[in-house]
Design an enzyme around this catalytic site. Sequence first.
Site, PDB file in Angstrom:
ATOM      1  N   TYR A  25       0.848  -1.198   0.000  1.00  0.00           N
ATOM      2  CA  TYR A  25       0.000   0.000   0.000  1.00  0.00           C
ATOM      3  C   TYR A  25       0.883   1.248   0.000  1.00  0.00           C
ATOM      4  O   TYR A  25       0.679   2.195   0.744  1.00  0.00           O
ATOM      5  CB  TYR A  25      -0.939  -0.011   1.213  1.00  0.00           C
ATOM      6  CG  TYR A  25      -2.177   0.847   1.041  1.00  0.00           C
ATOM      7  CD1 TYR A  25      -3.190   0.458   0.172  1.00  0.00           C
ATOM      8  CD2 TYR A  25      -2.325   2.049   1.736  1.00  0.00           C
ATOM      9  CE1 TYR A  25      -4.325   1.235   0.005  1.00  0.00           C
ATOM     10  CE2 TYR A  25      -3.464   2.837   1.578  1.00  0.00           C
ATOM     11  CZ  TYR A  25      -4.449   2.427   0.717  1.00  0.00           C
ATOM     12  OH  TYR A  25      -5.581   3.214   0.551  1.00  0.00           O
ATOM     13  N   HIS A 108       5.655  -4.288 -12.729  1.00  0.00           N
ATOM     14  CA  HIS A 108       7.011  -4.222 -13.277  1.00  0.00           C
ATOM     15  C   HIS A 108       7.454  -5.658 -13.458  1.00  0.00           C
ATOM     16  O   HIS A 108       7.188  -6.512 -12.599  1.00  0.00           O
ATOM     17  CB  HIS A 108       7.942  -3.474 -12.325  1.00  0.00           C
ATOM     18  CG  HIS A 108       9.377  -3.376 -12.793  1.00  0.00           C
ATOM     19  ND1 HIS A 108       9.716  -3.170 -14.116  1.00  0.00           N
ATOM     20  CD2 HIS A 108      10.543  -3.457 -12.110  1.00  0.00           C
ATOM     21  CE1 HIS A 108      11.037  -3.112 -14.216  1.00  0.00           C
ATOM     22  NE2 HIS A 108      11.557  -3.297 -13.022  1.00  0.00           N
TER      23      HIS A 108
END
Length: 349
Positions: A25, A108
């Site tokens: 988060y 990614h």
Amino acid sequence: MATIFYERDANTSALKGKTIAVFGYGSQGHAQAQNLRDSGFNVIIGLDPMRQSAKQAQADGFAVLAPAEAAKKADWIQILTPDETQGSFYDSAIKPALTKGKVLGVSHGFSIHFKTIVPPVDVDVVMIAPKSPGHLLRRVYAEGRGVPSLIAIQQDASGRAHELALCYAYGIGSTRAGVLQTTFKEETESDLFGEQAVLCGGLTSLMKKGFETLIEAGYQPEIAYFECIHEMKLIVDLIYEGGLDRMRYSISNTAEYGDLTRGPKVVGDETRAAMKKILADIQSGTFAREWIDENKSGCKNFNTLRDAEKKHQVEEVGANLRGMMSWLQKDSKQTAKAEPAQAKKVVNA
């Protein structure tokens, strides 16, 4: 030409009734989770409930579960933790619950491409990579717009991996701006190269070397800072708005002539050769192994380099000058409100 997808291409109900677990988060985690929820998707957060970021997620209205529990409940597992820890995190919390039919998502490709994570063959493995920091992804979405993302499919076990990934891209707002097709290999290697050779490594070294050259020649540090660092934003903003042509249109003829005749002398064939070596080390996995080993050894070299940079004269001079600029302090406070204090850029930059 790249293939680009928009909202008209997305099946916006493809993830209806599914549970998306966002792990992390921070910069991307808080933005993607909030955007997905506001798009009507069911989102939970996978974090140790005692972490400060977990408390922030709870304050933002999310159900926060321990990572292993969240992974069991999820149909879509989105890992947004740091590259260097994803492998061990996956093995301990995700792998036991990554069963047939689920989707493993990342933003990614590092861990998948360099095989620190090796998923089972019966799950979809996809990437949706927003091309902006998380706080910008969130802010632009809230304004009714979106930032572009990259989409890549590593495994299509369900036969619907692309459809599901594009729906996720819709959920974070990226189909509003455009979602570009790529591969895990292309995204990972080009992203690392851009960070190392141009955006971070190349740019900061260029600015520091210019600053140091003027200082050594007897110019005031404050003047050197303004010329080599402060004004960089002005030039980059012009390029961002309209390319190199826009920048050259906006500067003086003197500056443009200096740009065209002197720039290649500073960044020329020798630099290109160094860039090719950097790219080769990325492509071969040399950099990935070095970074993984650095973390296994406690990041001693990394921390030494980081501490040395904080003590560079350019930081002291810059801090003093920025302290005079009240508008920068205001912008800093606004950014802090938009992005949780614990958030740190992980991917993608």
